[in-house]
Design a protein around this motif. Structure first.
Motif, PDB file in Angstrom:
ATOM      1  N   PHE A 152       0.836  -1.194   0.000  1.00 47.08           N
ATOM      2  CA  PHE A 152       0.000   0.000   0.000  1.00 47.08           C
ATOM      3  C   PHE A 152       0.876   1.250   0.000  1.00 47.08           C
ATOM      4  O   PHE A 152       0.671   2.171  -0.800  1.00 47.08           O
ATOM      5  CB  PHE A 152      -0.920   0.000   1.218  1.00 47.08           C
ATOM      6  CG  PHE A 152      -1.973   1.068   1.186  1.00 47.08           C
ATOM      7  CD1 PHE A 152      -3.224   0.814   0.647  1.00 47.08           C
ATOM      8  CD2 PHE A 152      -1.712   2.335   1.684  1.00 47.08           C
ATOM      9  CE1 PHE A 152      -4.206   1.799   0.618  1.00 47.08           C
ATOM     10  CE2 PHE A 152      -2.684   3.332   1.656  1.00 47.08           C
ATOM     11  CZ  PHE A 152      -3.930   3.066   1.121  1.00 47.08           C
ATOM     12  N   LEU A 191       2.739   1.611  -3.447  1.00 50.75           N
ATOM     13  CA  LEU A 191       1.846   2.024  -4.525  1.00 50.75           C
ATOM     14  C   LEU A 191       1.407   3.474  -4.331  1.00 50.75           C
ATOM     15  O   LEU A 191       1.272   4.235  -5.292  1.00 50.75           O
ATOM     16  CB  LEU A 191       0.626   1.104  -4.580  1.00 50.75           C
ATOM     17  CG  LEU A 191       0.915  -0.319  -5.056  1.00 50.75           C
ATOM     18  CD1 LEU A 191      -0.315  -1.207  -4.886  1.00 50.75           C
ATOM     19  CD2 LEU A 191       1.367  -0.314  -6.508  1.00 50.75           C
ATOM     20  N   SER A 240       4.253   5.740  -5.467  1.00 48.52           N
ATOM     21  CA  SER A 240       4.476   5.751  -6.913  1.00 48.52           C
ATOM     22  C   SER A 240       3.272   6.332  -7.658  1.00 48.52           C
ATOM     23  O   SER A 240       3.268   6.372  -8.876  1.00 48.52           O
ATOM     24  CB  SER A 240       4.795   4.342  -7.411  1.00 48.52           C
ATOM     25  OG  SER A 240       3.761   3.444  -7.080  1.00 48.52           O
ATOM     26  N   ASN A 270       0.250   5.223  -7.799  1.00 47.99           N
ATOM     27  CA  ASN A 270      -0.646   4.243  -8.403  1.00 47.99           C
ATOM     28  C   ASN A 270      -2.003   4.140  -7.706  1.00 47.99           C
ATOM     29  O   ASN A 270      -2.891   3.435  -8.180  1.00 47.99           O
ATOM     30  CB  ASN A 270       0.011   2.862  -8.422  1.00 47.99           C
ATOM     31  CG  ASN A 270       1.018   2.733  -9.545  1.00 47.99           C
ATOM     32  OD1 ASN A 270       2.208   2.821  -9.336  1.00 47.99           O
ATOM     33  ND2 ASN A 270       0.511   2.571 -10.759  1.00 47.99           N
ATOM     34  N   LEU A 271      -2.149   4.806  -6.586  1.00 41.67           N
ATOM     35  CA  LEU A 271      -3.414   4.697  -5.864  1.00 41.67           C
ATOM     36  C   LEU A 271      -4.284   5.944  -6.009  1.00 41.67           C
ATOM     37  O   LEU A 271      -5.402   5.990  -5.498  1.00 41.67           O
ATOM     38  CB  LEU A 271      -3.155   4.431  -4.377  1.00 41.67           C
ATOM     39  CG  LEU A 271      -2.512   3.084  -4.052  1.00 41.67           C
ATOM     40  CD1 LEU A 271      -2.459   2.869  -2.552  1.00 41.67           C
ATOM     41  CD2 LEU A 271      -3.295   1.945  -4.715  1.00 41.67           C
ATOM     42  N   ASP A 297      -5.967   7.097  -8.397  1.00 39.02           N
ATOM     43  CA  ASP A 297      -7.260   6.809  -9.011  1.00 39.02           C
ATOM     44  C   ASP A 297      -8.214   6.183  -8.002  1.00 39.02           C
ATOM     45  O   ASP A 297      -9.328   6.664  -7.802  1.00 39.02           O
ATOM     46  CB  ASP A 297      -7.088   5.846 -10.196  1.00 39.02           C
ATOM     47  CG  ASP A 297      -6.553   6.567 -11.411  1.00 39.02           C
ATOM     48  OD1 ASP A 297      -6.251   7.777 -11.291  1.00 39.02           O
ATOM     49  OD2 ASP A 297      -6.421   5.932 -12.463  1.00 39.02           O
ATOM     50  N   ALA A 298      -7.749   5.116  -7.383  1.00 33.90           N
ATOM     51  CA  ALA A 298      -8.615   4.348  -6.498  1.00 33.90           C
ATOM     52  C   ALA A 298      -9.020   5.142  -5.257  1.00 33.90           C
ATOM     53  O   ALA A 298     -10.128   4.981  -4.739  1.00 33.90           O
ATOM     54  CB  ALA A 298      -7.916   3.055  -6.079  1.00 33.90           C
ATOM     55  N   LEU A 299      -8.152   6.009  -4.812  1.00 37.01           N
ATOM     56  CA  LEU A 299      -8.438   6.735  -3.573  1.00 37.01           C
ATOM     57  C   LEU A 299      -9.225   8.022  -3.810  1.00 37.01           C
ATOM     58  O   LEU A 299      -9.941   8.480  -2.910  1.00 37.01           O
ATOM     59  CB  LEU A 299      -7.115   7.061  -2.846  1.00 37.01           C
ATOM     60  CG  LEU A 299      -6.757   6.133  -1.705  1.00 37.01           C
ATOM     61  CD1 LEU A 299      -6.858   4.671  -2.133  1.00 37.01           C
ATOM     62  CD2 LEU A 299      -5.353   6.416  -1.206  1.00 37.01           C
ATOM     63  N   GLU A 300      -9.064   8.585  -4.982  1.00 40.14           N
ATOM     64  CA  GLU A 300      -9.817   9.795  -5.341  1.00 40.14           C
ATOM     65  C   GLU A 300      -9.768  10.863  -4.259  1.00 40.14           C
ATOM     66  O   GLU A 300     -10.811  11.399  -3.837  1.00 40.14           O
ATOM     67  CB  GLU A 300     -11.276   9.445  -5.610  1.00 40.14           C
ATOM     68  CG  GLU A 300     -11.488   8.766  -6.949  1.00 40.14           C
ATOM     69  CD  GLU A 300     -12.929   8.356  -7.116  1.00 40.14           C
ATOM     70  OE1 GLU A 300     -13.640   8.300  -6.103  1.00 40.14           O
ATOM     71  OE2 GLU A 300     -13.338   8.088  -8.259  1.00 40.14           O
ATOM     72  N   ARG A 304      -9.219  10.629  -1.171  1.00 36.12           N
ATOM     73  CA  ARG A 304      -9.457  10.215   0.211  1.00 36.12           C
ATOM     74  C   ARG A 304      -8.145  10.164   0.980  1.00 36.12           C
ATOM     75  O   ARG A 304      -7.083   9.956   0.398  1.00 36.12           O
ATOM     76  CB  ARG A 304     -10.112   8.828   0.246  1.00 36.12           C
ATOM     77  CG  ARG A 304     -11.571   8.835  -0.120  1.00 36.12           C
ATOM     78  CD  ARG A 304     -12.168   7.454   0.062  1.00 36.12           C
ATOM     79  NE  ARG A 304     -12.016   6.943   1.422  1.00 36.12           N
ATOM     80  CZ  ARG A 304     -12.408   5.724   1.802  1.00 36.12           C
ATOM     81  NH1 ARG A 304     -12.968   4.916   0.926  1.00 36.12           N
ATOM     82  NH2 ARG A 304     -12.253   5.333   3.041  1.00 36.12           N
ATOM     83  N   ALA A 364      -8.005   5.307   4.431  1.00 40.79           N
ATOM     84  CA  ALA A 364      -8.311   4.260   3.462  1.00 40.79           C
ATOM     85  C   ALA A 364      -7.650   2.955   3.881  1.00 40.79           C
ATOM     86  O   ALA A 364      -8.276   1.887   3.852  1.00 40.79           O
ATOM     87  CB  ALA A 364      -7.838   4.674   2.073  1.00 40.79           C
ATOM     88  N   LEU A 421      -9.363  -0.519   4.947  1.00 43.99           N
ATOM     89  CA  LEU A 421      -8.937  -1.654   4.131  1.00 43.99           C
ATOM     90  C   LEU A 421      -8.577  -2.853   5.009  1.00 43.99           C
ATOM     91  O   LEU A 421      -8.938  -3.995   4.703  1.00 43.99           O
ATOM     92  CB  LEU A 421      -7.743  -1.198   3.309  1.00 43.99           C
ATOM     93  CG  LEU A 421      -7.056  -2.103   2.302  1.00 43.99           C
ATOM     94  CD1 LEU A 421      -6.396  -1.251   1.229  1.00 43.99           C
ATOM     95  CD2 LEU A 421      -6.015  -2.959   2.968  1.00 43.99           C
TER      96      LEU A 421
END
Lengths: 195, 195
Positions: free
Chosen positions: A157, A160, A163, A165-166, A168-171, A173, A178, A182
């Motif tokens: 976590f 990512l 780098s 990469n998160l 998008d998924a976290l928007e 947050r 998160a 999780l």
DNA sequence: CCGGGCATCTAGTCATTGACAAGTTCTCTC
DNA sequence: GAGAGAACTTGTCAATGACTAGATGCCCGG
């Protein structure tokens, strides 16, 4: 004693100045972009001054890693249970991206440095202590695997996240929050280790 | 047509030769140690030859990342369920350490490269497809978090593996197998997504 | 108070590297 | 069989890391 910027011959605390500048540079452009001469310029000293404190480019990165592991150990030690230790892991990465990046790229520094080793040992202890209060266990070596799992989750976590990469998924947050929720998905009541 | 080593003016397949040499070097000493001139020497060509194929040092690393994402997408696509996709993730990292290392260090390459972007998109799709067959869900955005969790777990394991941080815990065990049984600990029957 | 010793920093130099420019050699096509 | 362009070479420049020798200023013993 020129704590001010009075530009005396002796800088005052060049070592810290260089280190801080290095951390900024690494956080901004990655460890690869780091230039000793550039750091010297930023600190307003000659191009060879950093060498006196760190010997090498590798020496500088070793110092970064050592400081990182020390701060890391402190951060982990403050957490009450396994989950919060994971959160602290992620928070450390988010708060000290430069340190974190260097720490987990052993080819950047000298892994046999004494200062580094002791700090690393402290961090490892803090990490293991977190794994100790895992599920009742009794499954033998699965306990070790469970530790690896928790470590992998937090580390993945964090990595990512750094780098990018998160995003998008976290928007937008809060990463820390998160990660906390999780862990709630994975460590279901029956195999949860914390209170 | 000198497919042999007959040292003609034209190398034959210099692009691949440089790429392969780069992968070796990265796997051995990390991306930081990479030198275009050194790669040229190994391939037996002049110091400026690589530039014709990759433009830049950054261009070379971009090519590495692009090839990496392409291979990665293929590797992921072959896996039947979520767990095996995770195993494939880890296996890819272990099999293609150089690619993997570069792929997840975006500051090393040009993130807007067309080839890279399309390969990256393929890989992302393969990854999302894996998350799709997660638990029944219905928990709204928790589904997304569950995906992040799975990704984090595989990525963290792979990353720690490559940085040598798991050698103690694994003690020579096959990393792939270790990861497989590790997922068994986390995805308990009730929230398991695969068959 | 002062003089030497040492840590700290400077100045100069060298080999190596990435990037670029211009020229050479080969290949392929019309 | 010529010329157009791709593949590679040679030459060069600025920047960097590493090293050496020397300058500077702080501190401690007398």
């Amino acid at each position: 004693m020129s704590n001010e910027r009075e530009r005396t011959y002796h800088h005052g605390d060049l070592r810290r100045a260089i280190l801080s500048a290095a951390l900024d540079a690494i956080a901004a452009e990655g460890p690869a972009a780091l230039s000793l001469r550039d750091l010297a310029r930023r600190a307003g000293v000659s191009h060879a001054a950093p060498a006196h404190h760190f010997k090498d480019r590798t020496g500088l990165l070793t110092a970064v890693a050592a400081e990182g592991y020390a701060l890391f150990a402190d951060a982990l030690a403050g957490a009450p249970d396994l989950r919060e230790r994971g959160v602290a892991y992620v928070r450390f990465a988010a708060t000290h991206p430069a340190h974190f990046q260097v720490m987990f790229q052993p080819d950047l520094y000298r892994a046999d440095d004494p200062d580094l080793l002791s700090a690393q040992a402290r961090a490892t202890d803090a990490l293991r202590a977190g794994v100790a209060d895992l599920p009742p266990g009794g499954r033998g070596e699965d306990d070790r695997l469970a530790g690896v799992a928790a470590w992998s989750l937090a580390h993945g976590f964090a990595t990512l996240l750094l780098s990018g990469n998160l995003s998008d998924a976290l928007e937008g947050r809060d990463p820390e929050a998160a990660f906390r929720s999780l862990t709630g998905l994975i460590f279901t009541p029956e195999n949860r280790g914390d209170g």
